[in-house]
Design a protein around this motif. Structure first.
Motif, PDB file in Angstrom:
ATOM      1  N   TYR A  32     -11.695 -66.474 -42.355  1.00 17.60           N
ATOM      2  CA  TYR A  32     -11.171 -66.072 -43.798  1.00 17.60           C
ATOM      3  C   TYR A  32     -10.703 -64.510 -43.627  1.00 17.60           C
ATOM      4  O   TYR A  32      -9.829 -63.865 -44.178  1.00 17.60           O
ATOM      5  CB  TYR A  32     -12.533 -65.919 -44.670  1.00 17.60           C
ATOM      6  N   ASP A  76      -7.397 -66.104 -53.026  1.00 13.68           N
ATOM      7  CA  ASP A  76      -6.628 -67.086 -53.715  1.00 13.68           C
ATOM      8  C   ASP A  76      -5.470 -66.420 -54.618  1.00 13.68           C
ATOM      9  O   ASP A  76      -4.409 -66.795 -54.690  1.00 13.68           O
ATOM     10  CB  ASP A  76      -7.423 -68.299 -54.224  1.00 13.68           C
ATOM     11  N   ARG A  85       1.053 -68.930 -50.987  1.00 14.91           N
ATOM     12  CA  ARG A  85      -0.433 -69.982 -51.221  1.00 14.91           C
ATOM     13  C   ARG A  85       0.276 -71.327 -50.649  1.00 14.91           C
ATOM     14  O   ARG A  85      -0.620 -71.798 -49.744  1.00 14.91           O
ATOM     15  CB  ARG A  85      -0.979 -69.945 -52.525  1.00 14.91           C
ATOM     16  N   TRP A  88       0.685 -71.097 -46.490  1.00  9.06           N
ATOM     17  CA  TRP A  88      -0.451 -70.949 -45.845  1.00  9.06           C
ATOM     18  C   TRP A  88      -1.489 -72.084 -46.000  1.00  9.06           C
ATOM     19  O   TRP A  88      -2.132 -72.674 -45.120  1.00  9.06           O
ATOM     20  CB  TRP A  88      -1.325 -69.733 -46.426  1.00  9.06           C
ATOM     21  N   CYS A  89      -1.491 -72.802 -47.287  1.00 11.70           N
ATOM     22  CA  CYS A  89      -2.282 -74.079 -47.237  1.00 11.70           C
ATOM     23  C   CYS A  89      -1.503 -75.165 -46.407  1.00 11.70           C
ATOM     24  O   CYS A  89      -2.675 -75.684 -45.656  1.00 11.70           O
ATOM     25  CB  CYS A  89      -2.101 -74.478 -48.766  1.00 11.70           C
ATOM     26  N   LEU A  92      -2.478 -73.852 -42.472  1.00  8.79           N
ATOM     27  CA  LEU A  92      -4.055 -74.245 -42.311  1.00  8.79           C
ATOM     28  C   LEU A  92      -4.189 -75.580 -42.105  1.00  8.79           C
ATOM     29  O   LEU A  92      -4.997 -76.112 -41.147  1.00  8.79           O
ATOM     30  CB  LEU A  92      -4.860 -73.514 -43.520  1.00  8.79           C
ATOM     31  N   ASP A  98      -9.821 -76.239 -43.571  1.00  6.47           N
ATOM     32  CA  ASP A  98      -9.982 -76.593 -45.089  1.00  6.47           C
ATOM     33  C   ASP A  98      -9.920 -75.419 -45.697  1.00  6.47           C
ATOM     34  O   ASP A  98     -10.715 -74.466 -45.689  1.00  6.47           O
ATOM     35  CB  ASP A  98     -11.440 -77.219 -45.133  1.00  6.47           C
ATOM     36  N   TYR A  99      -8.772 -75.070 -46.636  1.00  9.70           N
ATOM     37  CA  TYR A  99      -8.546 -73.872 -47.203  1.00  9.70           C
ATOM     38  C   TYR A  99      -9.707 -73.399 -48.241  1.00  9.70           C
ATOM     39  O   TYR A  99      -9.999 -72.418 -48.447  1.00  9.70           O
ATOM     40  CB  TYR A  99      -6.997 -73.927 -47.928  1.00  9.70           C
ATOM     41  N   THR A 100      -9.985 -74.584 -48.909  1.00 10.95           N
ATOM     42  CA  THR A 100     -11.267 -74.481 -49.781  1.00 10.95           C
ATOM     43  C   THR A 100     -12.353 -73.803 -49.163  1.00 10.95           C
ATOM     44  O   THR A 100     -12.945 -72.891 -49.644  1.00 10.95           O
ATOM     45  CB  THR A 100     -11.516 -75.728 -50.677  1.00 10.95           C
TER      46      THR A 100
END
Length: 796
Positions: A32, A76, A85, A88-89, A92, A98-100
């Motif tokens: 992060y 986010d 977004r 990048w999602c 990743l 896991d983006y979340t």
């Protein structure tokens, strides 16, 4: 635009640089931090370009002063607003991240408590997204309000150490520090700004949230070896006081020290903010401040920053050499004020002796403001001593901050039509009679980008697939959903979205509380600050009544319900803490009773914050907005719930009135006394709850449960609630509205049995929610109060 491959390479390189480890070994927090720092880099040039453009074009800018800001997680939001977004999602995912999980590693900033702070954050989002030159000014609290835990049914407060790790989004600007002067013994304090970028959606605007931190003043070089014990004590007292200024939001006002610290904080905020603004204007636009009101607007969010009025007067007179009349004219044309309460006891006032001791020069100026204001009143209302005394800024040994804010500003607004009417007709009626042109309404709003696009991506995607993406820029475009309200196909898709969000919330609750929920039950939600006027106690009494009926008749035909509560009670608010204890006690009793066949479940979720709200609100079927009519200024959770397809059950209070106007009587469930009826009840002495207690057996049975041993507690734990409900003054009319509330709940039960009609109501609520976007609110402020215009930042 970045490619996936560039993203992957950059992230691995940044993790190595920041954490000294490989991607495989990095924690979620490491990942992060690395991603957030890369986004910081991407923001930087846009931020510089925005600031330069405002200065070069001499754009008038607004500075929004608030004691609270509650932005929530920013990763986010920033990725979405930058349009990064998706890439990048994908990047990743290809790295196996896991983006979340990564986004959840970010902690909520502990810079606010509730609606006031969340509103301020929504306004900053809308300012930037509309390309308007506007910035926030607040305090960088080391600790949030508190971290809430429920232990043995009781709220326990722990320090909210949200800054235990550095906030990746902030930039310390030590070179832009200013000094703030207090009276003895505090003396001079250094204020250091920490700037956070506020990124507009799909544009190149990056505004600023500037937060001030208190530090020891420069030149405090101490030879500890030569200090006497008395010197050491004084030094430590000084250090402790300086550190305390920006340490915690809302010091406990049960104690003199806490009240004193609040006053220190309020002056620290306005003095640091105004000095910084004036310095910037003089550097960029010259030293002539005669046209200050054409260069900036200062907006004070409630009375906490009201000392901006005498502080700006002090700067203009003492530092810029202006006379009183010129300084007053500039000040009153520069400053505007939003009132956020209809509760007289919530209007701030400070003892004269305390303010005069801490801020002698500021008190002198306030005293002169009062003298001149009263003289003005005397000319217009000769001999009307009672009127003048009621309007005075200083009276009965107190400085009345709302009176100061009204007298020293050019605009005074409420935050809902009903609230503004109450201000004009009651709370500030004499001021309205005196200067009606100052008063106006600006109904609150919420940013649909946070509370729909980000919090509920499934619903956002469904809307975009149905009507296109224009609603993201123009939220009133949501009205184009109205033709789909009766569409069975659209209703089925919306049902699936809601079910997905309910299952996500149920998983969170099971993982954290080990409570299994029926996700096909109605999720009946009341989440907000715990306060008597918001009437969580009325909701609890209703649950007690329903539980009694189910115990008497386990086969009772009701739709299963899951009651979800969340919210913090102020540490010194004994009654509110008792309400939490009652809700938790009921949850233990009901959730473990097999006789009711899982028709009822109750959950109290700890430590309510923005991130938790983003999980709860999209899952709600029913939105409880049940404050005593005439007591809630506006409310904004009501708007968030309707935007996510929940049906409101509420009183005609705050913005509920305007929600009803928007969706129609048939698409909201209204109950209870109106504001006018509630006022008449108080005025005529008809509020005695014993009348209702003696007349209504259901009321009597529920109230008696608080003391008759029906609840699984030892002793008289809930006797204070019993006494509160039966107090002769009628409290907040819980018992007067009880029967109507039960009737409204029965209506909800009937409505939700007709699935087609229920989803039609939900779609109409979503369709009309664009009216309550903060974009609309901010445009109204910009046009009518601040007089600022959008700027289109050119691309380099």
């Amino acid at each position: 635009m970045l490619t996936k491959e560039e993203c992957k390479a950059a992230l691995q390189k940044r993790i190595l640089a920041l954490a000294g480890t490989s991607l495989d070994e990095a924690s979620a927090a490491d990942k992060y931090a690395a991603l957030a720092s890369l986004i910081r880099d991407y923001i930087g040039q846009r931020w510089v370009d925005t600031t330069r453009y405002y200065d070069d074009q001499k754009q008038k800018q607004v500075y929004y002063f608030s004691i609270e800001f509650l932005p929530g997680r920013l990763l986010d939001t920033n990725l979405r607003n930058l349009g990064l977004r998706e890439v990048w999602c994908e990047a990743l995912a290809e790295l196996g991240i896991d983006y979340t999980e990564l986004a959840n590693a970010e902690r909520d900033a502990g810079l606010g408590n509730g609606g006031l702070g969340r509103l301020a954050a929504c306004f900053l989002d809308s300012l930037a997204s509309l390309g308007l030159p506007g910035h926030g000014c607040g305090i960088r609290y080391t600790y949030g309000l508190f971290e809430q835990s429920i232990i043995d049914g009781v709220q326990v407060e722990k320090p909210d150490t949200w800054l235990s790790d550095l906030d990746i989004w902030e930039y310390r600007k030590a070179g832009k520090a200013v000094t703030v002067e207090f009276g003895p013994p505090l003396g001079t304090v250094k204020a250091v700004p920490y700037d956070i970028p506020v990124i507009g959606f799909d544009n190149r605007t990056v505004n600023t949230l500037r937060l001030w931190s208190a530090e020891l003043r420069d030149g405090l070089n101490v030879n500890y070896s030569s200090l006497t014990p008395g010197d050491i004590r004084k030094l430590l007292e000084y250090k402790n006081w300086v550190e305390a200024i920006s340490q915690i939001l809302y010091p406990d006002d049960r104690y003199e020290e806490g009240r004193h610290l609040r006053l220190v904080q309020e002056y620290f905020l306005v003095s640091a903010g105004l000095k910084s603004i004036i310095r910037h204007i003089k550097r960029k636009q010259g030293s002539n401040l005669s046209y200050l009101a054409n260069q900036i607007a200062i907006h004070i969010n409630d009375t906490h920053p009201a000392l901006a009025i005498p502080e700006l007067m002090r700067i203009l007179m003492d530092e810029e050499g202006m006379g009183w009349d010129e300084a007053w004219d500039i000040t009153t044309h520069t400053i505007s004020y939003t009132n956020h309460t209809v509760l007289p006891e919530a209007l701030e006032k400070w003892p004269v002796d305390q303010l005069r001791s801490l801020l002698p020069r500021i008190y002198e100026i306030i005293h002169e403001i009062n003298e001149r204001f009263c003289a003005e009143l005397w000319k217009r209302y000769p001999g009307e001593w009672d009127r003048i005394a009621a309007m005075a800024v200083i009276a009965d040994g107190f400085v009345k901050m709302a009176h100061l804010a009204v007298a020293g500003s050019h605009s005074v607004n409420g935050v809902a039509e009903l609230h503004s009417r109450i201000l004009q007709d009651d709370l500030l009626h004499l001021f309205y009679q005196h200067t009606p042109q100052k008063f106006n309404n600006k109904t609150n709003g919420i940013t649909h980008r946070r509370w729909l696009l980000s919090a509920n991506p499934g619903l956002a995607g469904l809307i975009t697939d149905t009507i296109g993406p224009a609603w993201l820029q123009r939220p009133t475009e949501l009205e184009r959903l109205l033709p789909f309200a009766a569409s069975t196909a659209f209703q089925q898709k919306l049902t699936a979205v809601k079910q997905d969000r309910k299952e996500a919330l149920a998983k969170f609750i099971f993982d954290n509380y080990h409570i299994t929920l029926d996700t096909h039950s109605l999720f009946d939600v009341q989440v907000k600050r715990i306060h008597a006027y918001k009437r969580q106690l009325l909701n609890a009494l209703r649950i007690m009544e329903l539980y009694q009926r189910l115990k008497a008749d386990p086969g009772l035909d009701i739709l299963p319900r899951t009651f979800i509560f969340a919210g913090k009670a102020a540490p010194g608010y004994y009654l509110a803490k008792k309400v939490i204890q009652l809700i938790v006690t009921l949850s233990k009793q009901i959730n473990n009773d097999p006789a009711i066949q899982d028709k009822l479940k109750i959950v109290f979720l700890e430590n309510y914050n923005v991130s938790l709200a983003e999980l709860i609100i999209p899952a709600a079927d029913i939105s409880e907005q049940i404050s005593t009519a005439g007591k809630e200024a506006s409310g904004t959770s009501n708007m968030k719930f309707m935007m996510n397809g929940a049906i409101t059950i509420g009183t005609l209070d705050g913005a509920n009135v305007e929600i009803r106007e928007a969706v129609g009587d048939e698409n909201i469930v209204i109950f209870g006394l109106t504001a006018e009826e509630a006022t008449a009840c108080y005025q005529t002495g008809q509020c005695d709850p014993m009348i209702i207690y003696n007349q209504d057996e259901r009321v009597r049975n529920c109230v008696n449960q608080l003391i008759d041993g029906s609840l699984p507690v030892i002793g008289d734990e809930f006797k204070p609630l019993y006494e509160y409900l039966l107090h002769p003054n009628g409290a907040f009319l819980e018992l007067q509205d009880f029967a109507a509330y039960l009737d409204a709940q029965a209506k909800i039960d009937r409505l939700f049995r007709n699935k087609h009609a229920r989803w039609q109501m939900a779609i109409k609520n979503i369709a009309h929610s664009g009216r309550f976007s903060s974009d609309r609110t901010v445009k109204e402020y910009a046009d009518a109060i601040w007089h600022i215009r959008p700027a289109e930042i050119p691309q380099r």
